[in-house]
Scaffold this active site. Sequence first.
Site, PDB file in Angstrom:
ATOM      1  N   LYS A   1       0.783  -1.086  -0.175  1.00 41.08           N
ATOM      2  CA  LYS A   1      -0.141   0.146   0.186  1.00 41.08           C
ATOM      3  C   LYS A   1       0.917   1.340   0.189  1.00 41.08           C
ATOM      4  O   LYS A   1       0.586   2.406  -0.758  1.00 41.08           O
ATOM      5  CB  LYS A   1      -1.006  -0.003   1.231  1.00 41.08           C
ATOM      6  CG  LYS A   1      -2.149  -1.020   1.036  1.00 41.08           C
ATOM      7  CD  LYS A   1      -2.933  -1.322   2.337  1.00 41.08           C
ATOM      8  CE  LYS A   1      -4.012  -2.397   2.120  1.00 41.08           C
ATOM      9  NZ  LYS A   1      -4.536  -2.793   3.164  1.00 41.08           N
TER      10      LYS A   1
ATOM     11  N   GLN B   1      -4.424  -1.564   9.723  1.00 46.29           N
ATOM     12  CA  GLN B   1      -4.024  -2.875   8.965  1.00 46.29           C
ATOM     13  C   GLN B   1      -4.723  -4.003   9.796  1.00 46.29           C
ATOM     14  O   GLN B   1      -4.252  -4.080  11.142  1.00 46.29           O
ATOM     15  CB  GLN B   1      -2.536  -3.368   8.540  1.00 46.29           C
ATOM     16  CG  GLN B   1      -2.419  -4.495   7.873  1.00 46.29           C
ATOM     17  CD  GLN B   1      -3.236  -4.423   6.498  1.00 46.29           C
ATOM     18  OE1 GLN B   1      -2.946  -3.421   5.633  1.00 46.29           O
ATOM     19  NE2 GLN B   1      -3.749  -5.561   6.206  1.00 46.29           N
TER      20      GLN B   1
ATOM     21  N   ASP C   1     -10.789   3.439   4.583  1.00 45.58           N
ATOM     22  CA  ASP C   1     -11.162   2.325   4.245  1.00 45.58           C
ATOM     23  C   ASP C   1     -12.590   2.310   4.315  1.00 45.58           C
ATOM     24  O   ASP C   1     -13.132   1.319   3.648  1.00 45.58           O
ATOM     25  CB  ASP C   1     -10.639   1.172   5.305  1.00 45.58           C
ATOM     26  CG  ASP C   1      -9.725   0.469   5.250  1.00 45.58           C
ATOM     27  OD1 ASP C   1      -9.125   0.075   4.036  1.00 45.58           O
ATOM     28  OD2 ASP C   1      -8.857   0.124   6.362  1.00 45.58           O
TER      29      ASP C   1
END
Length: 310
Positions: free
Chosen positions: A54, A98, A121
């Site tokens: 990422k 994460q 997200d």
Amino acid sequence: MSARILDGKALAAKIRQRVAEGVQDFVRQVGDRPGLGVVLVGEDPASAVYVRNKEKSALETGMHSEILRLPAEAGRGEVLDAIGRMAEDPRFHGILVQLPLPDHLDEEEIQQAVPPEKDVDGFHPVSAGKLLLGQKGGFVPCTPKGILALLDEAEAPLEGAEVVIVGRSNIVGKPASLLLLARHATVTICHSRTRDLEEVCSRADVLVASVGRPGLIRGRHIKPGAVVIDVGINRVTDRARAEDLLAGQPRRWQRFEKKGQTLVGDVHFGEAMERASALTPVPGGVGPLTVAMLLDNTLEGARRAAGIGG
Ligand code: NDP
């Protein structure tokens, strides 16, 4: 019939390119870069690879990106403080935590510490609520956003179409159903208690599988000519299982014989190829879109923060 393969890697590259151009524009207008902060707690090897990926993808578009690494034993307060500092830091327009987190941390609490305006997200209740209500200003979760992009790339007609989604997770199935509903599809969501999965799936013009069960969806679940999106990412090490799931893919079978493992989706690829009109492969289908959409969301967050985007 042999299905058209929907190339997620190529589409993701196009989106990343579009984001990179957006980043250049942003820098020209604002004089600063959009920024993505990633919080990683612990040393889970798969998570370490994901966050590096990422960060690298974000840097490649010209964004600022940093990984904040905390030890596996970091306590609740330490993690919340770290997220709080990132939340206040104007260099970060998007923050993601994460998953999975170590067991002693409450995932829901930690994730909700990311303020909604930086929740790239799209997991915060505010983002989820805005999606449900059809309001602007939230973030759409990355994987469902990628699914829609793939369906649009495939030019799948959605208005009035029968769409069946297998899986009701908060990160894929549910938000995907809302996006498809907003596009006027007739949406059915299946899950582990669905009585006759085959019967429901075989009605679908568009079938989305997000289950986490290798090859659960066989040819008989697929209506001839359907568009099939396979979200599942499953590692298979059992030889007989792999032989079944990789049937008709000799090169992948050879690689399995060498490595003793393979990644497959929730859809039996060989059987789906015979029934569907278009199909995403695993790997190389939905997966690459998820990261591309994370970057897209980060740019969107930066534009909003600078007052230059919807
Ligand atoms: P979850 O594990 O959160 O949910 C799985 C869903 O599948 C649940 O709703 C469950 O039902 C349902 N289910 C389980 N077994 C069956 C069955 N036999 N028949 C019908 N439904 C069933 O899934 P996620 O959505 O988080 O992930 C699913 C898969 O997608 C995983 O392989 C994951 O790795 C992958 N994934 C891939 C991403 C990408 O970028 N490509 C991103 C996110 C996930 P119930 O609710 O009743 O338990």
